[in-house]
Structures are given as C-alpha cells and as structure tokens.
Scaffold this motif. Structure first.
Motif, PDB file in Angstrom:
ATOM      1  N   THR A  17       2.408  -6.350   4.529  1.00 26.86           N
ATOM      2  CA  THR A  17       2.823  -5.980   3.178  1.00 26.86           C
ATOM      3  C   THR A  17       1.726  -6.336   2.181  1.00 26.86           C
ATOM      4  O   THR A  17       1.107  -7.394   2.266  1.00 26.86           O
ATOM      5  N   ILE A  18       1.504  -5.451   1.237  1.00 26.41           N
ATOM      6  CA  ILE A  18       0.446  -5.620   0.245  1.00 26.41           C
ATOM      7  C   ILE A  18       1.041  -5.478  -1.156  1.00 26.41           C
ATOM      8  O   ILE A  18       1.850  -4.567  -1.404  1.00 26.41           O
ATOM      9  N   LEU A  19       0.651  -6.373  -2.056  1.00 25.62           N
ATOM     10  CA  LEU A  19       0.988  -6.230  -3.469  1.00 25.62           C
ATOM     11  C   LEU A  19      -0.235  -5.690  -4.186  1.00 25.62           C
ATOM     12  O   LEU A  19      -1.286  -6.332  -4.214  1.00 25.62           O
ATOM     13  N   LEU A  20      -0.103  -4.503  -4.743  1.00 27.89           N
ATOM     14  CA  LEU A  20      -1.191  -3.848  -5.463  1.00 27.89           C
ATOM     15  C   LEU A  20      -0.938  -3.996  -6.962  1.00 27.89           C
ATOM     16  O   LEU A  20       0.044  -3.468  -7.492  1.00 27.89           O
ATOM     17  N   VAL A  21      -1.819  -4.722  -7.646  1.00 29.35           N
ATOM     18  CA  VAL A  21      -1.669  -4.968  -9.089  1.00 29.35           C
ATOM     19  C   VAL A  21      -2.773  -4.209  -9.806  1.00 29.35           C
ATOM     20  O   VAL A  21      -3.934  -4.622  -9.826  1.00 29.35           O
ATOM     21  N   GLU A  22      -2.409  -3.078 -10.407  1.00 29.91           N
ATOM     22  CA  GLU A  22      -3.381  -2.171 -11.029  1.00 29.91           C
ATOM     23  C   GLU A  22      -2.683  -1.434 -12.172  1.00 29.91           C
ATOM     24  O   GLU A  22      -1.666  -0.763 -11.944  1.00 29.91           O
ATOM     25  N   ASP A  23      -3.221  -1.553 -13.391  1.00 26.37           N
ATOM     26  CA  ASP A  23      -2.551  -0.935 -14.540  1.00 26.37           C
ATOM     27  C   ASP A  23      -2.855   0.554 -14.685  1.00 26.37           C
ATOM     28  O   ASP A  23      -2.152   1.262 -15.390  1.00 26.37           O
ATOM     29  N   ASP A  24      -3.894   1.037 -14.008  1.00 28.84           N
ATOM     30  CA  ASP A  24      -4.191   2.472 -14.008  1.00 28.84           C
ATOM     31  C   ASP A  24      -3.244   3.134 -13.003  1.00 28.84           C
ATOM     32  O   ASP A  24      -3.438   3.053 -11.796  1.00 28.84           O
ATOM     33  N   ARG A  25      -2.228   3.810 -13.523  1.00 31.32           N
ATOM     34  CA  ARG A  25      -1.178   4.336 -12.651  1.00 31.32           C
ATOM     35  C   ARG A  25      -1.697   5.424 -11.712  1.00 31.32           C
ATOM     36  O   ARG A  25      -1.233   5.537 -10.572  1.00 31.32           O
ATOM     37  N   SER A  26      -2.649   6.216 -12.175  1.00 27.30           N
ATOM     38  CA  SER A  26      -3.202   7.259 -11.299  1.00 27.30           C
ATOM     39  C   SER A  26      -3.941   6.633 -10.129  1.00 27.30           C
ATOM     40  O   SER A  26      -3.766   7.035  -8.968  1.00 27.30           O
ATOM     41  N   LEU A  27      -4.771   5.631 -10.417  1.00 25.59           N
ATOM     42  CA  LEU A  27      -5.508   4.950  -9.356  1.00 25.59           C
ATOM     43  C   LEU A  27      -4.547   4.212  -8.433  1.00 25.59           C
ATOM     44  O   LEU A  27      -4.709   4.229  -7.208  1.00 25.59           O
ATOM     45  N   SER A  28      -3.535   3.564  -9.020  1.00 26.06           N
ATOM     46  CA  SER A  28      -2.553   2.841  -8.212  1.00 26.06           C
ATOM     47  C   SER A  28      -1.859   3.780  -7.233  1.00 26.06           C
ATOM     48  O   SER A  28      -1.665   3.437  -6.061  1.00 26.06           O
ATOM     49  N   GLU A  29      -1.505   4.960  -7.707  1.00 20.11           N
ATOM     50  CA  GLU A  29      -0.824   5.930  -6.837  1.00 20.11           C
ATOM     51  C   GLU A  29      -1.727   6.362  -5.685  1.00 20.11           C
ATOM     52  O   GLU A  29      -1.281   6.472  -4.532  1.00 20.11           O
ATOM     53  N   ILE A  30      -3.017   6.589  -5.985  1.00 20.33           N
ATOM     54  CA  ILE A  30      -3.958   7.012  -4.950  1.00 20.33           C
ATOM     55  C   ILE A  30      -4.140   5.911  -3.907  1.00 20.33           C
ATOM     56  O   ILE A  30      -4.063   6.160  -2.695  1.00 20.33           O
ATOM     57  N   VAL A  31      -4.366   4.686  -4.389  1.00 16.70           N
ATOM     58  CA  VAL A  31      -4.603   3.569  -3.476  1.00 16.70           C
ATOM     59  C   VAL A  31      -3.358   3.266  -2.654  1.00 16.70           C
ATOM     60  O   VAL A  31      -3.430   3.074  -1.429  1.00 16.70           O
ATOM     61  N   ALA A  32      -2.207   3.227  -3.313  1.00 14.51           N
ATOM     62  CA  ALA A  32      -0.961   2.927  -2.605  1.00 14.51           C
ATOM     63  C   ALA A  32      -0.667   3.987  -1.550  1.00 14.51           C
ATOM     64  O   ALA A  32      -0.247   3.670  -0.426  1.00 14.51           O
ATOM     65  N   GLY A  33      -0.894   5.252  -1.905  1.00 12.37           N
ATOM     66  CA  GLY A  33      -0.661   6.330  -0.945  1.00 12.37           C
ATOM     67  C   GLY A  33      -1.575   6.222   0.263  1.00 12.37           C
ATOM     68  O   GLY A  33      -1.144   6.418   1.406  1.00 12.37           O
ATOM     69  N   HIS A  34      -2.847   5.901   0.008  1.00 12.87           N
ATOM     70  CA  HIS A  34      -3.800   5.765   1.107  1.00 12.87           C
ATOM     71  C   HIS A  34      -3.435   4.606   2.021  1.00 12.87           C
ATOM     72  O   HIS A  34      -3.445   4.740   3.260  1.00 12.87           O
ATOM     73  N   LEU A  35      -3.099   3.453   1.432  1.00 13.11           N
ATOM     74  CA  LEU A  35      -2.759   2.288   2.248  1.00 13.11           C
ATOM     75  C   LEU A  35      -1.464   2.500   3.022  1.00 13.11           C
ATOM     76  O   LEU A  35      -1.315   2.016   4.145  1.00 13.11           O
ATOM     77  N   THR A  36      -0.540   3.232   2.434  1.00 14.47           N
ATOM     78  CA  THR A  36       0.701   3.561   3.143  1.00 14.47           C
ATOM     79  C   THR A  36       0.394   4.416   4.370  1.00 14.47           C
ATOM     80  O   THR A  36       0.949   4.194   5.452  1.00 14.47           O
ATOM     81  N   MET A  37      -0.523   5.369   4.195  1.00 11.16           N
ATOM     82  CA  MET A  37      -0.931   6.205   5.325  1.00 11.16           C
ATOM     83  C   MET A  37      -1.637   5.384   6.406  1.00 11.16           C
ATOM     84  O   MET A  37      -1.586   5.741   7.590  1.00 11.16           O
ATOM     85  N   GLU A  38      -2.262   4.270   5.997  1.00  9.68           N
ATOM     86  CA  GLU A  38      -2.932   3.397   6.955  1.00  9.68           C
ATOM     87  C   GLU A  38      -1.951   2.475   7.680  1.00  9.68           C
ATOM     88  O   GLU A  38      -2.352   1.699   8.546  1.00  9.68           O
ATOM     89  N   GLY A  39      -0.686   2.535   7.289  1.00  9.40           N
ATOM     90  CA  GLY A  39       0.334   1.769   7.992  1.00  9.40           C
ATOM     91  C   GLY A  39       0.819   0.526   7.281  1.00  9.40           C
ATOM     92  O   GLY A  39       1.595  -0.257   7.852  1.00  9.40           O
ATOM     93  N   TYR A  40       0.397   0.317   6.029  1.00  8.19           N
ATOM     94  CA  TYR A  40       0.825  -0.859   5.285  1.00  8.19           C
ATOM     95  C   TYR A  40       2.056  -0.543   4.426  1.00  8.19           C
ATOM     96  O   TYR A  40       2.266   0.607   4.027  1.00  8.19           O
ATOM     97  N   GLN A  41       2.841  -1.569   4.129  1.00  4.61           N
ATOM     98  CA  GLN A  41       3.896  -1.468   3.136  1.00  4.61           C
ATOM     99  C   GLN A  41       3.334  -1.954   1.810  1.00  4.61           C
ATOM    100  O   GLN A  41       2.792  -3.062   1.740  1.00  4.61           O
ATOM    101  N   VAL A  42       3.457  -1.145   0.765  1.00  8.62           N
ATOM    102  CA  VAL A  42       2.793  -1.450  -0.498  1.00  8.62           C
ATOM    103  C   VAL A  42       3.803  -1.539  -1.632  1.00  8.62           C
ATOM    104  O   VAL A  42       4.600  -0.618  -1.845  1.00  8.62           O
ATOM    105  N   ALA A  43       3.763  -2.658  -2.355  1.00  4.93           N
ATOM    106  CA  ALA A  43       4.514  -2.812  -3.597  1.00  4.93           C
ATOM    107  C   ALA A  43       3.506  -2.749  -4.738  1.00  4.93           C
ATOM    108  O   ALA A  43       2.385  -3.253  -4.619  1.00  4.93           O
ATOM    109  N   THR A  44       3.881  -2.126  -5.851  1.00  7.29           N
ATOM    110  CA  THR A  44       2.943  -1.949  -6.960  1.00  7.29           C
ATOM    111  C   THR A  44       3.441  -2.653  -8.215  1.00  7.29           C
ATOM    112  O   THR A  44       4.637  -2.701  -8.491  1.00  7.29           O
ATOM    113  N   ALA A  45       2.479  -3.194  -8.965  1.00 10.32           N
ATOM    114  CA  ALA A  45       2.754  -3.785 -10.276  1.00 10.32           C
ATOM    115  C   ALA A  45       1.702  -3.255 -11.239  1.00 10.32           C
ATOM    116  O   ALA A  45       0.536  -3.101 -10.868  1.00 10.32           O
ATOM    117  N   PHE A  46       2.115  -3.009 -12.478  1.00 10.59           N
ATOM    118  CA  PHE A  46       1.209  -2.398 -13.456  1.00 10.59           C
ATOM    119  C   PHE A  46       0.813  -3.354 -14.581  1.00 10.59           C
ATOM    120  O   PHE A  46       0.053  -2.983 -15.468  1.00 10.59           O
TER     121      PHE A  46
END
Length: 233
Positions: A4-33
């Motif tokens: 599980t990964i906590l992604l803390v990024e206020d740029d929502r577009s970048l957060s969506e891209i990174v979270a989507g990529h890491l999810t495809m890599e098999g990780y569970q991702v929670a996001t905070a802005f």
C-alpha cells in the motif's frame, strides 16, 4: 497482499497519472491533496511507502515528514520541483529515504518505489536474522533489534538509512567500502556514480555520532578508496 502506498500530491492531474500507473503496477494507492489529509490518512492506515511532495497546502511536506518520523520508519520518497542540493540535504536530513526531482518519468518513479519497499523489507528481515542484537563501537551501542543507537547512554536519533549505514560498518569492522559498495549494500540496487546521496547521508550521520565531524573517529575516510570503521586506540 499488495503493498500500500500513500501518495501526497496537490496537483490532481499528476496525482491521477501517478496513482493510475502504480495501481497498474500492482500497488494499492491512497491519495491526499494537502498536508492535513495526509496526516489523517497516515494516522488511520498502515502504509508500505509514502510518496510526498514538498510544496503542499495546509501543512508543508517537511512538516508532514517530521510528523511521520515521530511515529514510523515507513520509507518516504520525496518528489518536488525544488531540485537544489540544499533541498535534497534538508529532505534527506529530515528522514526521507530518497528524493526524486520533478519532472520525472514513471519508469524511474516505479524503480525508486520498488527499491524503497525492497530495502524496508530487507531491514525488517535482517532484524529477525541470527545476528548480534547489540553491537558496540567505542562508546556507541547499536541495538539491531530495536533500531536504536546510544552514545554514552544518550539516545541518538538516526534515520532508517543512517542506521543501516552505521550498522553496515559496525557489523563489518575490518572491511573497506567504496561509495558504490555502500550504495549497493544499503539501497540494494546498481550504483551509477551519483555520489550526492551517499555524501549527504554520510555527512548527516557523522554530524550525529561524531564529537568532531571534521575529524571523524567512528567512520574513517580513506581518500580515493572509500570508508571503514575506525580503529580503537
């Protein structure tokens, strides 16, 4: 079970891209802005890795990092557009495990994520291995079970990476390590000549354990070769 990964990024577009990529890599991702949301999620859940931007609303990345380090040694990967050596040193000194400057490639990010989680697991496994729980180096006492260091009875607060570096030398007192060997031993990945991360960690470690960091006693520099544990006497 997926890490599980906590992604803390206020740029929502970048957060969506990174979270989507890491999810495809098999990780569970929670996001905070923002910093407040990051603090809340960290308090409520256990994570295997935190990806932390420095420039955040509500509470800054350094403040969040300090909060995390009062409670956990979960690996923290800082990502930021502030790519100066001062910022790198500050981030690493506050307890971050790695630093990635924006803009970055998703391939490099994934490699850093995998390496950070792998190092964390190796540290946990080594604590369970059959090795001396207490290692003494002069007046330092290194407790490998509890990940603590004391000097003359006083606690020394090391980051996880600083602790691993000190333990590497303490457990191998006769061996000389090049910067490449230190990097590969601690980060568990190939060394490509980037000395900055080694220099920063070594400087911070010496500032914490040495009486005089400019004349180190515990970890000696062998100019042109590398480092080794100091000899008693």
């Amino acid at each position: 079970m997926a890490e599980t990964i906590l992604l803390v990024e206020d740029d929502r577009s970048l957060s969506e891209i990174v979270a989507g990529h890491l999810t495809m890599e098999g990780y569970q991702v929670a996001t905070a802005f923002d910093g407040g949301e990051a603090s809340r999620l960290f308090a409520q859940h256990a994570f295997d890795l935190i990806i932390l931007d420095l420039m955040l609303p509500v509470a800054g990345g350094m403040e969040i990092l300090q909060q995390i380090r009062t409670k956990s040694w979960v690996p923290v990967l800082i990502v930021s557009a502030k790519d100066g050596d001062v910022d790198k040193a500050l981030g690493l000194g506050f307890g971050a495990d790695d630093y990635l400057a924006k803009p970055f490639s998703l391939i490099e990010l994934t490699a850093r994520v995998k390496a950070a989680i792998r190092r964390s697991k190796l540290t946990s496994q080594s604590a369970q291995a059959h090795e001396p729980a207490i290692i003494r180096v002069f007046d330092l006492v290194i407790d490998t079970d509890n990940f603590t260091v004391t000097k003359n009875g006083k606690d020394i607060k090391l980051t996880a990476t600083e602790f691993r570096i000190l333990k590497l030398f303490a457990a191998n007192p006769k061996r000389v390590y090049t910067k490449g060997q230190i990097y590969e031993s601690i980060w568990n990945e190939a060394y490509y000549g980037d000395e900055n991360v080694i220099n920063v960690h070594m400087r911070r470690l010496r500032e914490k354990i040495e009486d005089d960091p400019s004349a180190p006693r515990y970890i000696k520099t062998l100019w042109g070769i590398g480092y080794k544990l100091g000899e008693p006497g």
